[in-house]
Design an enzyme around this catalytic site. Structure first.
Site, PDB file in Angstrom:
ATOM      1  CG  HIS A  28      -9.386  13.727  -0.602  1.00 46.35           C
ATOM      2  ND1 HIS A  28      -8.370  13.843  -1.525  1.00 46.35           N
ATOM      3  CD2 HIS A  28      -9.888  12.480  -0.760  1.00 46.35           C
ATOM      4  CE1 HIS A  28      -8.272  12.712  -2.221  1.00 46.35           C
ATOM      5  NE2 HIS A  28      -9.187  11.863  -1.776  1.00 46.35           N
ATOM      6  CB  CYS A  51      -0.892  -0.024   1.243  1.00 43.11           C
ATOM      7  SG  CYS A  51      -1.730   1.522   1.562  1.00 43.11           S
ATOM      8  CG  HIS A  82      -7.286   8.607   1.322  1.00 46.75           C
ATOM      9  ND1 HIS A  82      -7.415   7.307   0.860  1.00 46.75           N
ATOM     10  CD2 HIS A  82      -7.638   9.409   0.296  1.00 46.75           C
ATOM     11  CE1 HIS A  82      -7.812   7.337  -0.407  1.00 46.75           C
ATOM     12  NE2 HIS A  82      -7.963   8.595  -0.765  1.00 46.75           N
TER      13      HIS A  82
HETATM   14  P1  AMP Z   1      -8.564   8.883  -3.840  1.00 44.26           P
HETATM   15  O1  AMP Z   1      -8.696   9.051  -5.325  1.00 44.26           O
HETATM   16  O2  AMP Z   1      -9.715   9.431  -3.054  1.00 44.26           O
HETATM   17  O3  AMP Z   1      -8.237   7.448  -3.481  1.00 44.26           O
HETATM   18  O4  AMP Z   1      -7.338   9.791  -3.415  1.00 44.26           O
HETATM   19  C1  AMP Z   1      -6.009   9.395  -3.527  1.00 44.26           C
HETATM   20  C2  AMP Z   1      -5.202  10.659  -3.484  1.00 44.26           C
HETATM   21  O5  AMP Z   1      -3.875  10.329  -3.195  1.00 44.26           O
HETATM   22  C3  AMP Z   1      -5.195  11.439  -4.800  1.00 44.26           C
HETATM   23  O6  AMP Z   1      -5.696  12.756  -4.570  1.00 44.26           O
HETATM   24  C4  AMP Z   1      -3.717  11.464  -5.193  1.00 44.26           C
HETATM   25  O7  AMP Z   1      -3.320  12.683  -5.764  1.00 44.26           O
HETATM   26  C5  AMP Z   1      -3.032  11.230  -3.870  1.00 44.26           C
HETATM   27  N1  AMP Z   1      -1.745  10.591  -3.930  1.00 44.26           N
HETATM   28  C6  AMP Z   1      -1.391   9.461  -4.589  1.00 44.26           C
HETATM   29  N2  AMP Z   1      -0.112   9.168  -4.362  1.00 44.26           N
HETATM   30  C7  AMP Z   1       0.369  10.126  -3.528  1.00 44.26           C
HETATM   31  C8  AMP Z   1       1.639  10.376  -2.925  1.00 44.26           C
HETATM   32  N3  AMP Z   1       2.698   9.568  -3.131  1.00 44.26           N
HETATM   33  N4  AMP Z   1       1.777  11.474  -2.132  1.00 44.26           N
HETATM   34  C9  AMP Z   1       0.727  12.283  -1.923  1.00 44.26           C
HETATM   35  N5  AMP Z   1      -0.496  12.100  -2.448  1.00 44.26           N
HETATM   36  C10 AMP Z   1      -0.671  11.040  -3.245  1.00 44.26           C
HETATM   37 ZN    ZN Z   2      -2.171   1.156   3.772  1.00 42.55          ZN
END
Ligand code: AMP
Ligand code: ZN
Length: 115
Positions: A103, A6, A101
């Site tokens: 946002h 993950c 997570h």
């Molecule tokens: P979701 O689409 O709700 O699953 O959100 C996942 C979020 O993680 C997206 O807004 C991505 O831009 C963000 N994301 C993915 N990889 C990373 C990373 N390595 N560092 C920071 N944010 C990330």
């Molecule tokens: Zn995880």
């Protein structure tokens, strides 16, 4: 428990770099790599579970504690004019990372409709 496959668990373990905003025993707040607002942070619980459907009772108590902590940090995070919390789930919710997570969006006027 963290998950070796993950990306957010790897960030929590420090195996992938991130811009950390806040960290304690229960959560990490980082900058989103692809910001959708002037301020776009992600609140990551330090335990791996995919979404609220997989969340245990104990994890829900910890998540509530994280959100309460967030409420005390609004000014220092630059969110004093307001903000939006979103947690995407599954295909229709467009969830792309299977580690729960939240946002945190703000820093500018957000759209008055979400979809
Ligand atoms: P979701 O689409 O709700 O699953 O959100 C996942 C979020 O993680 C997206 O807004 C991505 O831009 C963000 N994301 C993915 N990889 C990373 C990373 N390595 N560092 C920071 N944010 C990330
Ligand atoms: Zn995880």
């Amino acid at each position: 428990m963290l998950n070796d496959n993950c990306i957010f668990c790897k960030i929590i373990k420090g195996e992938i770099p991130s811009t950390k905003i806040y960290e304690d025993d229960d959560m990490l707040i980082i900058k989103d790599l692809n910001p959708q607002a002037k301020i776009h942070y992600l609140l990551l619980p330090k335990e791996h579970y995919a979404n609220i459907l997989e969340m245990t009772e104990e994890q829900s108590v910890k998540l509530a504690k994280c959100i309460k902590k967030l409420s005390t940090m609004v000014d220092e995070l630059g969110l004093e004019e307001g903000f939006r919390l979103i947690s995407n789930k599954g295909k229709y919710g467009c969830q792309s990372v299977e580690h729960l997570h939240i946002h945190i969006l703000g820093g500018n006027q957000l759209a008055d409709k979400m979809c």
